[in-house]
Design a protein around this motif. Sequence first.
Motif, PDB file in Angstrom:
ATOM      1  N   SER A 190       3.602  -9.041 -10.579  1.00 30.38           N
ATOM      2  CA  SER A 190       2.857  -7.960 -11.222  1.00 30.38           C
ATOM      3  C   SER A 190       3.603  -6.643 -11.070  1.00 30.38           C
ATOM      4  CB  SER A 190       1.452  -7.865 -10.609  1.00 30.38           C
ATOM      5  OG  SER A 190       0.788  -9.104 -10.668  1.00 30.38           O
ATOM      6  N   THR A 191       2.918  -5.560 -11.423  1.00 31.69           N
ATOM      7  CA  THR A 191       3.534  -4.230 -11.373  1.00 31.69           C
ATOM      8  C   THR A 191       4.173  -3.963 -10.023  1.00 31.69           C
ATOM      9  OG1 THR A 191       1.787  -3.471 -12.852  1.00 31.69           O
ATOM     10  CG2 THR A 191       3.106  -1.786 -11.741  1.00 31.69           C
ATOM     11  N   GLU A 192       5.401  -3.476 -10.030  1.00 34.31           N
ATOM     12  CA  GLU A 192       6.085  -3.171  -8.771  1.00 34.31           C
ATOM     13  C   GLU A 192       5.454  -1.949  -8.129  1.00 34.31           C
ATOM     14  OE1 GLU A 192      10.528  -2.033  -7.075  1.00 34.31           O
ATOM     15  OE2 GLU A 192      10.319  -3.164  -8.952  1.00 34.31           O
ATOM     16  N   LEU A 193       5.122  -2.079  -6.844  1.00 31.98           N
ATOM     17  CA  LEU A 193       4.496  -1.002  -6.087  1.00 31.98           C
ATOM     18  C   LEU A 193       5.182  -0.872  -4.733  1.00 31.98           C
ATOM     19  CD1 LEU A 193       0.700  -1.823  -6.670  1.00 31.98           C
ATOM     20  CD2 LEU A 193       2.057  -0.101  -7.880  1.00 31.98           C
ATOM     21  N   TYR A 194       5.063   0.307  -4.126  1.00 28.08           N
ATOM     22  CA  TYR A 194       5.574   0.503  -2.771  1.00 28.08           C
ATOM     23  C   TYR A 194       4.651   1.453  -2.022  1.00 28.08           C
ATOM     24  CZ  TYR A 194       7.507   4.876  -4.683  1.00 28.08           C
ATOM     25  OH  TYR A 194       7.660   6.098  -5.287  1.00 28.08           O
ATOM     26  N   THR A 195       4.702   1.390  -0.684  1.00 27.31           N
ATOM     27  CA  THR A 195       3.868   2.251   0.146  1.00 27.31           C
ATOM     28  C   THR A 195       4.441   3.661   0.198  1.00 27.31           C
ATOM     29  OG1 THR A 195       5.083   1.383   2.054  1.00 27.31           O
ATOM     30  CG2 THR A 195       2.908   0.448   1.628  1.00 27.31           C
ATOM     31  N   SER A 196       3.548   4.651   0.342  1.00 35.42           N
ATOM     32  CA  SER A 196       3.980   6.034   0.497  1.00 35.42           C
ATOM     33  C   SER A 196       4.784   6.189   1.782  1.00 35.42           C
ATOM     34  CB  SER A 196       2.771   6.972   0.532  1.00 35.42           C
ATOM     35  OG  SER A 196       2.051   6.918  -0.674  1.00 35.42           O
ATOM     36  N   ASP A 197       5.667   7.157   1.787  1.00 38.88           N
ATOM     37  CA  ASP A 197       6.538   7.352   2.948  1.00 38.88           C
ATOM     38  C   ASP A 197       5.797   7.866   4.175  1.00 38.88           C
ATOM     39  OD1 ASP A 197       8.576   6.531   1.355  1.00 38.88           O
ATOM     40  OD2 ASP A 197       9.396   8.532   0.978  1.00 38.88           O
ATOM     41  N   THR A 198       4.575   8.372   3.986  1.00 43.57           N
ATOM     42  CA  THR A 198       3.867   9.021   5.097  1.00 43.57           C
ATOM     43  C   THR A 198       2.808   8.142   5.755  1.00 43.57           C
ATOM     44  OG1 THR A 198       2.313   9.978   3.502  1.00 43.57           O
ATOM     45  CG2 THR A 198       4.238  11.312   4.110  1.00 43.57           C
ATOM     46  N   VAL A 199       2.583   6.927   5.255  1.00 37.89           N
ATOM     47  CA  VAL A 199       1.464   6.135   5.785  1.00 37.89           C
ATOM     48  C   VAL A 199       1.841   5.299   6.998  1.00 37.89           C
ATOM     49  CG1 VAL A 199       0.282   6.054   3.561  1.00 37.89           C
ATOM     50  CG2 VAL A 199       1.900   4.230   4.160  1.00 37.89           C
ATOM     51  N   MET A 200       3.129   5.171   7.290  1.00 37.31           N
ATOM     52  CA  MET A 200       3.573   4.437   8.472  1.00 37.31           C
ATOM     53  C   MET A 200       4.594   5.274   9.219  1.00 37.31           C
ATOM     54  SD  MET A 200       3.942   0.512   7.022  1.00 37.31           S
ATOM     55  CE  MET A 200       4.995   0.986   5.635  1.00 37.31           C
ATOM     56  N   ASN A 201       4.616   5.117  10.546  1.00 31.50           N
ATOM     57  CA  ASN A 201       5.465   5.934  11.404  1.00 31.50           C
ATOM     58  C   ASN A 201       6.472   5.033  12.127  1.00 31.50           C
ATOM     59  OD1 ASN A 201       6.502   8.069  12.859  1.00 31.50           O
ATOM     60  ND2 ASN A 201       4.784   8.193  14.290  1.00 31.50           N
ATOM     61  N   ASN A 202       7.660   4.892  11.512  1.00 33.29           N
ATOM     62  CA  ASN A 202       8.716   4.031  12.069  1.00 33.29           C
ATOM     63  C   ASN A 202       8.200   2.619  12.324  1.00 33.29           C
ATOM     64  OD1 ASN A 202      11.233   3.268  13.114  1.00 33.29           O
ATOM     65  ND2 ASN A 202      10.660   3.858  15.193  1.00 33.29           N
ATOM     66  N   PRO A 203       7.751   1.919  11.288  1.00 33.05           N
ATOM     67  CA  PRO A 203       7.146   0.595  11.489  1.00 33.05           C
ATOM     68  C   PRO A 203       8.167  -0.478  11.831  1.00 33.05           C
ATOM     69  CG  PRO A 203       7.355   1.037   9.154  1.00 33.05           C
ATOM     70  CD  PRO A 203       7.789   2.291   9.863  1.00 33.05           C
ATOM     71  N   GLN A 204       7.724  -1.437  12.657  1.00 35.79           N
ATOM     72  CA  GLN A 204       8.481  -2.662  12.919  1.00 35.79           C
ATOM     73  C   GLN A 204       7.568  -3.819  12.491  1.00 35.79           C
ATOM     74  OE1 GLN A 204       8.196  -0.871  16.539  1.00 35.79           O
ATOM     75  NE2 GLN A 204       9.136   0.664  15.219  1.00 35.79           N
ATOM     76  N   PHE A 205       7.941  -4.478  11.393  1.00 36.10           N
ATOM     77  CA  PHE A 205       7.073  -5.462  10.767  1.00 36.10           C
ATOM     78  C   PHE A 205       7.110  -6.789  11.531  1.00 36.10           C
ATOM     79  CE2 PHE A 205       8.474  -2.538   7.397  1.00 36.10           C
ATOM     80  CZ  PHE A 205       7.238  -2.073   6.969  1.00 36.10           C
ATOM     81  N   VAL A 206       5.949  -7.446  11.595  1.00 38.88           N
ATOM     82  CA  VAL A 206       5.817  -8.697  12.327  1.00 38.88           C
ATOM     83  C   VAL A 206       5.493  -9.859  11.398  1.00 38.88           C
ATOM     84  CG1 VAL A 206       4.518  -9.921  14.134  1.00 38.88           C
ATOM     85  CG2 VAL A 206       5.124  -7.510  14.441  1.00 38.88           C
ATOM     86  N   LYS A 207       4.480  -9.747  10.563  1.00 37.42           N
ATOM     87  CA  LYS A 207       4.048 -10.857   9.719  1.00 37.42           C
ATOM     88  C   LYS A 207       3.214 -10.308   8.576  1.00 37.42           C
ATOM     89  CE  LYS A 207       4.569 -14.666  10.824  1.00 37.42           C
ATOM     90  NZ  LYS A 207       3.727 -15.651  11.507  1.00 37.42           N
ATOM     91  N   ALA A 208       3.261 -10.984   7.438  1.00 37.54           N
ATOM     92  CA  ALA A 208       2.411 -10.659   6.293  1.00 37.54           C
ATOM     93  C   ALA A 208       1.767 -11.941   5.796  1.00 37.54           C
ATOM     94  CB  ALA A 208       3.221  -9.996   5.182  1.00 37.54           C
ATOM     95  N   ALA A 209       0.549 -11.828   5.259  1.00 36.08           N
ATOM     96  CA  ALA A 209      -0.174 -13.011   4.796  1.00 36.08           C
ATOM     97  C   ALA A 209      -1.103 -12.633   3.654  1.00 36.08           C
ATOM     98  CB  ALA A 209      -0.979 -13.632   5.933  1.00 36.08           C
ATOM     99  N   MET A 210      -1.256 -13.551   2.707  1.00 41.39           N
ATOM    100  CA  MET A 210      -2.226 -13.405   1.631  1.00 41.39           C
ATOM    101  C   MET A 210      -3.517 -14.069   2.092  1.00 41.39           C
ATOM    102  SD  MET A 210      -2.600 -12.118  -1.368  1.00 41.39           S
ATOM    103  CE  MET A 210      -0.872 -11.902  -1.812  1.00 41.39           C
ATOM    104  N   ILE A 211      -4.619 -13.319   2.086  1.00 43.54           N
ATOM    105  CA  ILE A 211      -5.890 -13.815   2.589  1.00 43.54           C
ATOM    106  C   ILE A 211      -6.906 -13.846   1.452  1.00 43.54           C
ATOM    107  CG2 ILE A 211      -7.741 -13.491   4.260  1.00 43.54           C
ATOM    108  CD1 ILE A 211      -5.117 -14.079   5.601  1.00 43.54           C
ATOM    109  N   LYS A 212      -7.402 -15.044   1.121  1.00 40.98           N
ATOM    110  CA  LYS A 212      -8.433 -15.174   0.103  1.00 40.98           C
ATOM    111  C   LYS A 212      -9.764 -14.669   0.653  1.00 40.98           C
ATOM    112  CE  LYS A 212      -6.245 -19.128  -2.164  1.00 40.98           C
ATOM    113  NZ  LYS A 212      -6.384 -20.552  -2.575  1.00 40.98           N
ATOM    114  N   GLN A 213     -10.548 -14.058  -0.222  1.00 36.75           N
ATOM    115  CA  GLN A 213     -11.856 -13.567   0.194  1.00 36.75           C
ATOM    116  C   GLN A 213     -12.930 -14.072  -0.758  1.00 36.75           C
ATOM    117  OE1 GLN A 213     -12.163  -9.650   1.752  1.00 36.75           O
ATOM    118  NE2 GLN A 213     -10.208  -9.759   2.819  1.00 36.75           N
ATOM    119  N   ASP A 214     -14.081 -13.389  -0.812  1.00 35.52           N
ATOM    120  CA  ASP A 214     -15.229 -13.929  -1.531  1.00 35.52           C
ATOM    121  C   ASP A 214     -14.992 -14.083  -3.026  1.00 35.52           C
ATOM    122  OD1 ASP A 214     -15.027 -11.221  -1.675  1.00 35.52           O
ATOM    123  OD2 ASP A 214     -17.151 -10.794  -1.355  1.00 35.52           O
TER     124      ASP A 214
END
Length: 650
Positions: A190-214
């Motif tokens: 879908s449409t390419e998106l990215y996070t704003s530069d100010t919402v994270m402070n020197n992040p070190q990423f661990v894991k990402a997951a797609m979670i189904k909901q209701d």
Amino acid sequence: MAGAWTRRSGGLLGCCCFLAGLCLPSLPAASSSSSASPRILTPPRGSKQFQFETPENHVMLYHEEGAPSVFVGAENKLFVYNFETNTSRTEPFDVTASPPDCRQEDSKNYLTLLEKYEDKLLICGTNACNPTCWNWVNDTKQARKGAQGLAPFGLDPNALVLIDGKDIYSTIKKHRYNGRIPRFRRIKGSTELYTSDTVMNNPQFVKAAMIKQDTPDNEKIYYFFREDNPDWPRNSAAPKIISRVAQLCKGDKGGSGSLSSSKWTTFLKATLFCVDEATDRHFNHLQDIVIVESPVWSETAVYGLFSNEWDYSAVCVFSVGGISEVFRKSHLKGYNGKLPAIRPGQCPGRDEMTPQETFRVADSHPEVLDKVKTQAVFYGKHHYQQMGVHQVQAADEASYKVLYLTTDRGTIHKVVLLPTGAMNVLEIQLFPSSAPIRSMTVDNRRNELFVVSTSAVVQLPLAMCKAYKDSCESCVLARDPHCGWAGDTCASIYDRGQHGNRTLLQALTHEVSPDICASSNHSNTKEDDTIRHENIPVPLHARYYLNCSVESHHANYTWIHNGQSIAHCSAGHHHCIHFIDNMTDDLYGTYSCISQEDWFNETLVTEDLVSSSPTTSKSKSLPPGNLAIKSSLSFWLGLLNMVAIATIIQ
């Protein structure tokens, strides 16, 4: 709650005389003692392994659930191992092109991504600062176009890729010199998106997951990361690093304004708070995440492995329902105004976009005030690095969760979550050189564990029942839901049909009854052929120590000399050691080490210390000139050497 100790731990067996007449245990062969080599020094029975020809410092493991094979991406090559056919192959992935300014340490093709995409295995590598991808089809590689954001330009521990159908999400820079601020992007689909530069402070990423909901419109991406704590150093008591969970709506289409059209508009983050209430220890450093899905979306479990400033570790379990509730109901940290009609973090409808006012509030106040908090289900004084989770149905038809935790010493701890608390039932040493474990995955269909280190890749069964001694009491007291007593052997829960459909004897939900094994004699203190029994010549006035390797950290250990108790070790030691500083006539005789766990007593070691002349002892075990040295300096030098050896082996 604290699940305190491993059942099996490493030990020294046998004996020789060492510095200054101090007699020390010698190193055993892997099967030197029937008192159960407490740590599995070689891969356990039923395991298979493939050795790398040379050490591989970079490895990436891919395994498809239910398959007998694994793929291991390394430097300039791909390994393919099939454990059923015992076959292997190595496919070269050499550098195809390299920019002239690529640093020497980056001038390799490190394979960093192996994932299923569009029904093919997608393989991507750094390719010497020129990221490149291939498809693996019919056991051959095929070049493909477009590797932006799929592989880093050089090895990067902060590179994270999530594939969901045709959509791909990534934290990897798309261009080599496009800034240093890490972002979470949607790069395919879908449409390419990215996070704003100010919402994270020197992040070190661990894991990402797609979670189904209701509903499909509410499907979320959760990604987990560490970041610098904005409250420190303003608040010196606050931790420097804090762990977070961030949410994004899969259906996010960006905002309606020029500044928000290419940005995630549903981003919110919350603090993950893991605490062991029994010790009041807090764990702020997220190490690993495992998602265990449930048919009820809100009950999907998020297992988090955390550490603290002392390198102790804890496992906390969060529910997706609990995380979702925090994002839906919590106030925004630092925001005192009136919330817009479309609340920050709320997923837009199928054909809608997030209003500009909602984006503005969320972008300037991305953190919710409430924490996602829970109590640790397991706490240990080890620095665990990775985690696997398995659910097993035991003989009582109840289901138990089993954790597999890798240590920084190249071992794996098997921890069972029992109704009475967590219990560390087994320590597994797969690689003799204590090579660090690089990756691990649990196959819940095959009931197997796949582990890769710098030296080899190993497949082993989750049920390692031969690690426990073949006695009813030892098998039952292990409290391993994969194993039970089948009348004459400690057997796997998966092999019930091989034992005449007899019910496996287990005791997982209550304290073990003394009559559980239906025997009038629940002691194994009598000597028999299974107990190591040695005559040890020891010179008069020599120093000597007796070592009893700890078999279960839930037992107590006692040294007996000629029927009298002389030394006691409580649960928690790796060895029960008794020192003889100066051998005299009255100290010769029979020494036995007896373990007691609940009502079960067992003799583990018996040694007869007998007199020998200096000449005899010297020719057998003592270095020349080291008989009966009495100076305190020589004694402490010998003791320090002993401690050093024991430390290295541990």
